[in-house]
Design a protein around this motif. Structure first.
Motif, PDB file in Angstrom:
ATOM      1  N   UNK A  78      73.289 -34.592  33.776  1.00 27.61           N
ATOM      2  CA  UNK A  78      74.089 -35.839  33.239  1.00 27.61           C
ATOM      3  C   UNK A  78      73.410 -36.441  31.718  1.00 27.61           C
ATOM      4  N   UNK A  79      74.266 -37.289  31.349  1.00 24.90           N
ATOM      5  CA  UNK A  79      74.105 -38.204  30.154  1.00 24.90           C
ATOM      6  C   UNK A  79      73.698 -36.844  28.963  1.00 24.90           C
ATOM      7  N   UNK A  80      74.334 -35.966  28.867  1.00 25.93           N
ATOM      8  CA  UNK A  80      74.059 -34.653  27.832  1.00 25.93           C
ATOM      9  C   UNK A  80      74.528 -35.155  26.516  1.00 25.93           C
ATOM     10  N   UNK A  81      75.659 -35.468  26.210  1.00 22.40           N
ATOM     11  CA  UNK A  81      75.830 -35.973  24.820  1.00 22.40           C
ATOM     12  C   UNK A  81      76.627 -37.317  24.854  1.00 22.40           C
ATOM     13  N   UNK A  82      75.894 -38.272  24.001  1.00 21.96           N
ATOM     14  CA  UNK A  82      76.316 -39.513  23.823  1.00 21.96           C
ATOM     15  C   UNK A  82      76.804 -40.117  22.776  1.00 21.96           C
ATOM     16  N   UNK A  83      77.098 -39.162  21.729  1.00 24.00           N
ATOM     17  CA  UNK A  83      77.714 -39.462  20.488  1.00 24.00           C
ATOM     18  C   UNK A  83      78.821 -38.340  20.100  1.00 24.00           C
ATOM     19  N   UNK A  84      79.990 -38.877  19.529  1.00 23.96           N
ATOM     20  CA  UNK A  84      81.205 -37.911  19.182  1.00 23.96           C
ATOM     21  C   UNK A  84      80.585 -37.023  17.926  1.00 23.96           C
ATOM     22  N   UNK A  85      81.385 -35.893  17.935  1.00 23.60           N
ATOM     23  CA  UNK A  85      82.172 -35.394  18.662  1.00 23.60           C
ATOM     24  C   UNK A  85      81.444 -34.668  19.789  1.00 23.60           C
ATOM     25  N   UNK A  86      82.118 -34.764  21.185  1.00 22.89           N
ATOM     26  CA  UNK A  86      81.387 -33.924  22.305  1.00 22.89           C
ATOM     27  C   UNK A  86      81.302 -32.425  22.176  1.00 22.89           C
ATOM     28  N   UNK A 111      77.369 -41.783  31.142  1.00 18.89           N
ATOM     29  CA  UNK A 111      77.659 -42.006  29.555  1.00 18.89           C
ATOM     30  C   UNK A 111      78.682 -40.585  28.998  1.00 18.89           C
ATOM     31  N   UNK A 112      78.686 -39.710  29.634  1.00 20.69           N
ATOM     32  CA  UNK A 112      79.279 -38.387  29.349  1.00 20.69           C
ATOM     33  C   UNK A 112      80.764 -38.544  28.650  1.00 20.69           C
ATOM     34  N   UNK A 113      81.217 -39.383  29.521  1.00 16.44           N
ATOM     35  CA  UNK A 113      82.993 -39.482  29.127  1.00 16.44           C
ATOM     36  C   UNK A 113      83.246 -40.711  28.250  1.00 16.44           C
ATOM     37  N   UNK A 114      81.963 -41.213  27.766  1.00 13.92           N
ATOM     38  CA  UNK A 114      82.444 -42.384  26.747  1.00 13.92           C
ATOM     39  C   UNK A 114      82.575 -42.262  25.450  1.00 13.92           C
ATOM     40  N   UNK A 115      82.637 -40.812  24.906  1.00 19.35           N
ATOM     41  CA  UNK A 115      82.886 -40.462  23.851  1.00 19.35           C
ATOM     42  C   UNK A 115      84.092 -40.210  23.295  1.00 19.35           C
ATOM     43  N   UNK A 116      84.573 -39.045  22.859  1.00 19.80           N
ATOM     44  CA  UNK A 116      86.074 -38.728  22.669  1.00 19.80           C
ATOM     45  C   UNK A 116      86.680 -37.812  23.398  1.00 19.80           C
ATOM     46  N   UNK A 117      86.043 -37.630  24.638  1.00 22.43           N
ATOM     47  CA  UNK A 117      86.779 -36.910  25.669  1.00 22.43           C
ATOM     48  C   UNK A 117      86.528 -37.383  27.258  1.00 22.43           C
ATOM     49  N   UNK A 118      87.704 -37.371  27.901  1.00 20.30           N
ATOM     50  CA  UNK A 118      87.641 -37.979  29.014  1.00 20.30           C
ATOM     51  C   UNK A 118      86.898 -37.068  30.178  1.00 20.30           C
ATOM     52  N   UNK A 119      86.435 -37.459  31.389  1.00 20.21           N
ATOM     53  CA  UNK A 119      85.845 -36.619  32.260  1.00 20.21           C
ATOM     54  C   UNK A 119      86.695 -35.242  32.591  1.00 20.21           C
ATOM     55  N   UNK A 120      87.883 -35.545  32.886  1.00 22.52           N
ATOM     56  CA  UNK A 120      88.805 -34.346  33.161  1.00 22.52           C
ATOM     57  C   UNK A 120      88.986 -33.459  31.801  1.00 22.52           C
ATOM     58  N   UNK A 121      88.857 -33.812  30.707  1.00 25.17           N
ATOM     59  CA  UNK A 121      88.727 -33.066  29.559  1.00 25.17           C
ATOM     60  C   UNK A 121      87.247 -32.217  29.507  1.00 25.17           C
ATOM     61  N   UNK A 122      86.382 -32.937  29.670  1.00 23.36           N
ATOM     62  CA  UNK A 122      85.028 -32.451  29.568  1.00 23.36           C
ATOM     63  C   UNK A 122      84.844 -31.230  30.766  1.00 23.36           C
ATOM     64  N   UNK A 143      86.434 -37.372  45.226  1.00 23.06           N
ATOM     65  CA  UNK A 143      86.246 -37.970  44.158  1.00 23.06           C
ATOM     66  C   UNK A 143      85.352 -37.310  43.178  1.00 23.06           C
ATOM     67  N   UNK A 144      85.747 -37.395  41.868  1.00 24.02           N
ATOM     68  CA  UNK A 144      85.167 -37.031  40.640  1.00 24.02           C
ATOM     69  C   UNK A 144      85.199 -35.650  40.282  1.00 24.02           C
ATOM     70  N   UNK A 145      84.564 -35.142  39.541  1.00 26.67           N
ATOM     71  CA  UNK A 145      84.689 -33.909  38.748  1.00 26.67           C
ATOM     72  C   UNK A 145      83.285 -33.067  38.793  1.00 26.67           C
ATOM     73  N   UNK A 170      79.477 -40.376  39.192  1.00 33.16           N
ATOM     74  CA  UNK A 170      80.344 -41.035  38.698  1.00 33.16           C
ATOM     75  C   UNK A 170      79.670 -42.237  37.681  1.00 33.16           C
ATOM     76  N   UNK A 171      79.994 -43.297  37.396  1.00 33.47           N
ATOM     77  CA  UNK A 171      79.503 -44.215  36.346  1.00 33.47           C
ATOM     78  C   UNK A 171      79.190 -45.547  36.834  1.00 33.47           C
ATOM     79  N   UNK A 172      80.268 -46.196  36.890  1.00 36.23           N
ATOM     80  CA  UNK A 172      80.127 -47.707  37.157  1.00 36.23           C
ATOM     81  C   UNK A 172      80.904 -48.210  38.247  1.00 36.23           C
ATOM     82  N   UNK A 173      80.492 -49.209  39.052  1.00 39.16           N
ATOM     83  CA  UNK A 173      81.305 -49.783  40.184  1.00 39.16           C
ATOM     84  C   UNK A 173      82.769 -50.060  39.860  1.00 39.16           C
TER      85      UNK A 173
END
Length: 330
Positions: A78-86, A111-122, A143-145, A170-173
């Motif tokens: 997790x938290x692999x990429x934290x800056x766009x573009x993914x 943090x992985x889906x906080x850039x330019x792609x959603x979790x599903x897209x990633x 739940x989750x991917x 997941x990420x946050x509550x």
């Protein structure tokens, strides 16, 4: 339609840079070596930012460590990429692994889906890279991917000898402001784990297979380390675990297969703690100064032995120094 175009473009980009092999290694290709060993390299919290020279240093660390350790599998927790573009960030951090042809797997962080792609897209994107051994397709009613199991086969026979559970923490509550902080492994994931564990145990004549579990956010039980005896490693921050305990640890304790859980998330913790016979373990922070850190970056290695319940683990710093060599259970 736009989302599909983004994904298609991302997959095409990655495949143009990393030419796929004739046969893509998958989960079924993982097996103990002739000497009965299987080595896993846990890479966590790389926090890759494409244009950062610090991130390039992290990638070089991975390249040196892969050369030194020659693992059978790499797992990114997790938290692999934290800056766009993914896509560019993923290509950057995966390059050393793919160049060597090492099978790899991945679970998402917060943090992985906080850039330019959603979790599903990633989830769809990563499956297009060569040597990916995971299964990111969403499991029905879970739940989750990225909730999946990797089987490690025996050296001489095709029988499954060990398991690696990978889960989306997941990420946050989703219940804020009532419940603040980080998300927890959902109850449907606990049910999925119990059901999956029971199936493998039944197929193994009622004997639980040796197993490990990998996810990003630590279980609430990790907080017990602050009141117990750490076997090895460093604890420099309070555990950022969820406030809700959904019972995953108890499920693992009851099912008797999981020997240890391996997480990231807290960058200055890298310890191993024995909690009722299950190792609660942090990976070593693998990133750089693109986020907070007080520790020299590195990776955690885990070595399994065919037919043995237990494992050896150690940390390799920046491709060179080895520290915190630990045999579990002792």
């Amino acid at each position: 339609m736009m989302n599909r175009r983004i994904i298609a473009a991302g997959v095409a980009a990655c495949l143009s840079i990393f030419a796929a092999p004739a046969k893509k290694p998958g989960a079924g290709d993982l097996r103990f070596n002739a000497d009965g060993k299987f080595k896993i390299m846990q890479v966590t919290d790389t926090h890759i930012v494409r244009d950062s020279p610090h991130s390039q240093e992290s990638v070089e660390m991975l390249r040196q460590t892969l050369e030194a350790e020659r693992p059978d599998l790499v797992i990114f927790t997790g938290d692999v990429v934290t800056g766009p573009p993914c896509v560019a960030g993923l290509e950057m951090v995966l390059a050393p692994v793919i160049e060597r042809g090492v099978p790899w797997a991945l679970v998402f962080g917060n943090h992985d889906d906080e850039q330019d792609l959603s979790r599903a897209q990633l989830a769809e994107l990563v499956t297009g890279y060569p040597h990916f051994a995971g299964k990111m397709k969403k499991v029905k009613d879970v739940s989750g991917y990225g909730n999946y199991v990797l089987e490690i086969k025996g050296a001489a026979r095709g029988a499954t000898k060990a398991l690696l559970y990978c889960m989306d923490s997941h990420a946050y509550s989703a219940m804020q402001p009532l419940v603040e902080g980080y998300a927890w492994l959902a109850f449907d994931q606990v049910k999925w784990y119990r059901r999956t564990s029971e199936r493998y145990t039944s197929a193994n004549g009622g004997q639980p297979l040796p197993a490990l579990a990998f996810f990003h956010i630590p279980l609430p039980e990790y907080r017990n380390a602050s009141r117990g005896n750490i076997m090895a490693g460093t604890r420099l921050e309070d555990e950022c675990a969820p406030e809700i305990n959904s019972g995953m640890f108890v499920a693992m304790l009851e099912k008797g297969d999981v020997m240890g859980t391996f997480v990231g998330h807290d960058h200055v913790n890298d310890y191993i703690f024995n909690h009722f016979g299950i190792a609660l373990v942090y990976g070593r922070f693998s990133g750089s100064e693109t986020t907070y850190t007080q520790l020299k970056n590195g990776v955690r290695l885990i070595e399994l032995t065919e037919g043995r319940r237990g494992f050896r683990t150690w940390i390799r710093l920046d491709g060179s120094t080895v520290i915190s060599v630990t045999d579990f259970p002792g």
